[in-house]
Every structure is written in C-alpha cells, then in structure tokens.
Design an enzyme around this catalytic site. Structure first.
Site, mmCIF file in Angstrom:
data_model
loop_
_atom_site.group_PDB
_atom_site.id
_atom_site.type_symbol
_atom_site.label_atom_id
_atom_site.label_comp_id
_atom_site.label_asym_id
_atom_site.label_seq_id
_atom_site.Cartn_x
_atom_site.Cartn_y
_atom_site.Cartn_z
ATOM 1 N N TYR A 51 0.990 -1.478 0.133
ATOM 2 C CA TYR A 51 0.192 0.054 0.057
ATOM 3 C C TYR A 51 0.984 1.384 -0.162
ATOM 4 C CZ TYR A 51 -3.956 -2.953 1.583
ATOM 5 O OH TYR A 51 -4.920 -4.053 1.543
ATOM 6 N N HIS A 107 0.038 -11.900 1.370
ATOM 7 C CA HIS A 107 -0.992 -10.864 0.703
ATOM 8 C C HIS A 107 -1.868 -11.736 -0.387
ATOM 9 C CE1 HIS A 107 -1.736 -6.312 -0.212
ATOM 10 N NE2 HIS A 107 -2.932 -7.248 -0.478
HETATM 11 N N1 LIG Z 1 -6.241 -8.346 1.161
HETATM 12 C C1 LIG Z 1 -6.486 -7.859 0.107
HETATM 13 O O1 LIG Z 1 -6.248 -8.421 -1.029
HETATM 14 C C2 LIG Z 1 -7.393 -6.658 0.216
HETATM 15 C C3 LIG Z 1 -7.894 -6.111 -0.916
HETATM 16 C C4 LIG Z 1 -8.624 -4.895 -0.849
HETATM 17 C C5 LIG Z 1 -8.858 -4.420 0.496
HETATM 18 N N2 LIG Z 1 -8.234 -4.940 1.541
HETATM 19 C C6 LIG Z 1 -8.265 -4.091 2.797
HETATM 20 O O2 LIG Z 1 -9.891 -3.903 3.163
HETATM 21 C C7 LIG Z 1 -9.914 -2.397 3.319
HETATM 22 C C8 LIG Z 1 -11.318 -2.215 2.786
HETATM 23 O O3 LIG Z 1 -11.654 -2.428 1.538
HETATM 24 P P1 LIG Z 1 -11.804 -1.420 0.212
HETATM 25 O O4 LIG Z 1 -10.589 -0.371 0.632
HETATM 26 O O5 LIG Z 1 -11.746 -2.173 -1.017
HETATM 27 O O6 LIG Z 1 -13.095 -0.572 0.348
HETATM 28 P P2 LIG Z 1 -14.147 -0.391 1.522
HETATM 29 O O7 LIG Z 1 -13.908 -0.186 2.762
HETATM 30 O O8 LIG Z 1 -15.366 -1.697 1.153
HETATM 31 O O9 LIG Z 1 -14.896 0.651 0.644
HETATM 32 C C9 LIG Z 1 -14.200 1.961 0.468
HETATM 33 C C10 LIG Z 1 -15.077 2.784 -0.535
HETATM 34 O O10 LIG Z 1 -16.401 3.154 0.077
HETATM 35 C C11 LIG Z 1 -16.673 4.445 0.296
HETATM 36 N N3 LIG Z 1 -17.120 4.558 1.795
HETATM 37 C C12 LIG Z 1 -16.582 4.538 3.065
HETATM 38 N N4 LIG Z 1 -17.535 4.635 3.781
HETATM 39 C C13 LIG Z 1 -18.618 4.827 3.575
HETATM 40 C C14 LIG Z 1 -20.045 4.910 3.758
HETATM 41 N N5 LIG Z 1 -20.414 5.111 5.151
HETATM 42 N N6 LIG Z 1 -21.108 5.320 2.935
HETATM 43 C C15 LIG Z 1 -20.816 5.458 1.673
HETATM 44 N N7 LIG Z 1 -19.514 5.087 1.168
HETATM 45 C C16 LIG Z 1 -18.572 4.995 1.890
HETATM 46 C C17 LIG Z 1 -15.357 4.960 0.358
HETATM 47 O O11 LIG Z 1 -15.222 6.403 0.170
HETATM 48 P P3 LIG Z 1 -14.617 7.578 0.808
HETATM 49 O O12 LIG Z 1 -13.513 7.631 1.067
HETATM 50 O O13 LIG Z 1 -14.818 8.763 -0.392
HETATM 51 O O14 LIG Z 1 -15.592 7.672 2.011
HETATM 52 C C18 LIG Z 1 -14.338 4.196 -0.667
HETATM 53 O O15 LIG Z 1 -14.695 4.710 -1.959
HETATM 54 C C19 LIG Z 1 -8.913 -1.810 2.327
HETATM 55 O O16 LIG Z 1 -8.613 -0.603 2.645
HETATM 56 C C20 LIG Z 1 -7.655 -2.878 2.730
HETATM 57 O O17 LIG Z 1 -7.368 -2.388 4.156
HETATM 58 C C21 LIG Z 1 -7.453 -5.806 1.304
#
Ligand SMILES: NC(=O)c1ccc[n+]([C@@H]2O[C@H](COP(=O)([O-])OP(=O)(O)OC[C@H]3O[C@@H](n4cnc5c(N)ncnc54)[C@H](OP(=O)(O)O)[C@@H]3O)[C@@H](O)[C@H]2O)c1
Length: 263
Positions: A51, A107
C-alpha cells in the site's frame, strides 16, 4: 480492548472486529484519516507493504499519542517479495515504528511451491516475536488445507473479499470449522448501498446501509475493514455498536448472497 468488540484468534490474541482499512490512502491523506480513525475509536489498522503508506501510518500513530499496545496492527507481504522476505518485514516494522506486527499475512496466494515456503517465513517471524499472529489473504479453503498439511501450521486468519452479496455460507462455515477467522475486505466498495433490503433494514434502525453491512459482519463475528478518507464516514463506519439486527434481519441480509441460504 472492549469485550464484545473483539474476536479471538486461535493463538488467543483478541482482534477488534472493526479495523480501519487503508488501501489506496496515500501521501497527505494518510495522517488525517488515521488520526480521525483513532480519535473516533478504531484500535485496529489494516495496511500492507504494497500500500506504500506504512511510514505515514507509523507517523500518525506516534502523533496520536495512543499507546502502541492499544492498537492492533496488520500488514501483509506480497508474493512478489519472495526472496526479499527479511527486508520486507524489517521495512514494515521500521516504517510502522514497532518491533512487532500483531497480524502478518501473505497478501495473496503465490504458487503451490511458494506458498509453504513463504508461510515458513511467517512462522519463523512469529517464533522470533516479530509477528504475534500470522495468516493468509485471498486463499481458498483448499489452499488453506494444503498449507496446513504441508507445514503443520494453519493460519489464524484468511482475509478475503466479503460483503452481503458475496456471502457464502460454505466458506464461512469452512473457515470456522478450521478455526480460521474470516476477515472481510471491500465490504462497502463491493456492496450496492441502494439495495432495497439494506435500505429497509437501515430504516428500521435509523442508520445507513453502510452501517447495516458493518453491523451484519459484527453479529456474524466476521472482522471488517471499512476505509474512508472522509471525517464523517470514518466516524459513521465505527458507530455501529448502538443497535442490533434481529435474527430475521440477519437472515434477510444473508440471503443477498448467492450462496448465503442453507441448501
Ligand atoms: N487483502 C486484500 O487483498 C485486500 C484487498 C482490498 C482491500 N483490503 C483491505 O480492506 C480495506 C477495505 O476495502 P476497500 O478499501 O476495498 O473498500 P471499502 O472499505 O469496502 O470501501 C471503500 C469505499 O467506500 C466508500 N465509503 C466508505 N464509507 C462509506 C460510507 N459510510 N458510505 C458510503 N460510502 C462509503 C469510500 O469512499 P470515501 O473514502 O470517499 O468515503 C471508498 O470509496 C482496504 O482499505 C484494505 O485495508 C485488502
């Protein structure tokens, strides 16, 4: 750590069920986002070597004044760092400003040959005290079984994409049967926040569909890692402790998953 807001790993460690996700939060966005998350109560931060934000997270943690022991830190090593494992973990610890990571993950699945070899590095890191718990991410149940058979050490966690529409009871029960905690990612990004069932349930509790999704994870004892760079949403996503979904509501949300309903 507050009871009820955590779940135990097989190793005995307690993990806060809500972690702050940090994928795609880089540069100047990291500091205010992490400080805000800590301010509103998150005590679990999910990052990864890939990241590119570990140094900024470490700086924000120090600036926050929250004691290191009160924050559960997860990071991950990607398969492309095979051959550079020591440098990768050392860099992660240095950048985060800590001598141990609470949870260290592979990962994503490398190859059948590489998976047990990379896993042995994580096991050694745990034995050295550089990682308290270890796990995998994006592994199938079969890949977890192969790993456990070939190394004798099952992972504590599998971090996988997880949201109501992806709910798969066989995967959830399969992990549980193996004592592997399910850590979900992309709960919000992969969700339809206009889904009528979620809107209806949100209305019942005067909360948002995002809060319903996160609360659904908690009641299933799935870990979830919401990410946002917006102050209000960072707070909203942690404000899920004051209401409870009924069993019927949980079942309606389960049914949004193609394989969420028992056959
Ligand atoms: N192990 C892996 O391969 C892997 C892959 C992906 C992710 N991850 C981990 O999981 C975490 C979460 O997954 P993610 O980053 O894919 O996405 P997520 O948390 O599911 O979604 C983030 C998105 O949703 C929006 N959002 C956040 N809160 C909201 C709310 N209350 N209402 C409406 N929209 C909202 C955010 O926009 P704004 O910022 O504009 O609020 C952003 O665009 C990552 O950050 C990472 O730490 C791990």
């Amino acid at each position: 750590m507050q009871p009820g807001r955590n779940t135990p790993l097989a190793s005995g460690t307690q993990v806060p069920l809500i972690g702050f996700g940090t994928w795609d939060i880089t540069g100047d966005d990291v500091r205010p986002s992490v400080l805000r998350a800590l301010e509103v109560g998150y005590r679990h931060i999910d990052t990864a070597w890939g990241y590119g934000n570990e140094a900024e997270i470490g700086a924000a943690l120090r600036e926050s004044g929250v004691p290191r022991d009160e924050v559960f830190l997860t990071s991950k090593i990607p398969p492309r760092r095979i051959g550079l494992e020591d440098q990768t973990l050392t860099g992660t610890l240095r950048d985060l400003g800590t001598d141990r990571i609470d949870l260290y993950l592979i990962h994503s699945f490398p190859t059948e040959q590489e998976s047990p070899r990379l896993w042995e590095f994580l096991v050694d890191a745990r034995d050295r005290g550089q990682a308290i718990s270890i796990g995998v991410s994006n592994y199938t149940l079969e890949q977890i079984d192969d790993l456990a058979v070939s190394t004798g050490v099952p992972p504590d966690v599998n971090q996988i994409r997880w949201t109501p529409s992806l709910y798969d009871r066989q995967v959830a029960e399969g992990l549980s049967a193996r004592c592997v905690v399910l850590e979900g990612f992309s709960a919000l990004r992969k969700a339809n926040l206009d889904e009528p069932v979620l809107l209806d349930i949100a209305g019942n509790h005067a909360v948002t569909p995002a809060q319903v999704i996160l609360r659904w994870h908690i009641q299933h004892r799935f870990i979830t890692l919401p990410r946002s760079t917006h102050r209000q949403r960072i707070a909203e996503n942690f404000d899920v402790w004051g209401f409870e979904l009924t069993d019927e509501e949980v079942a309606r949300i389960d049914a949004l998953g193609a394989r969420g309903v028992a056959a």
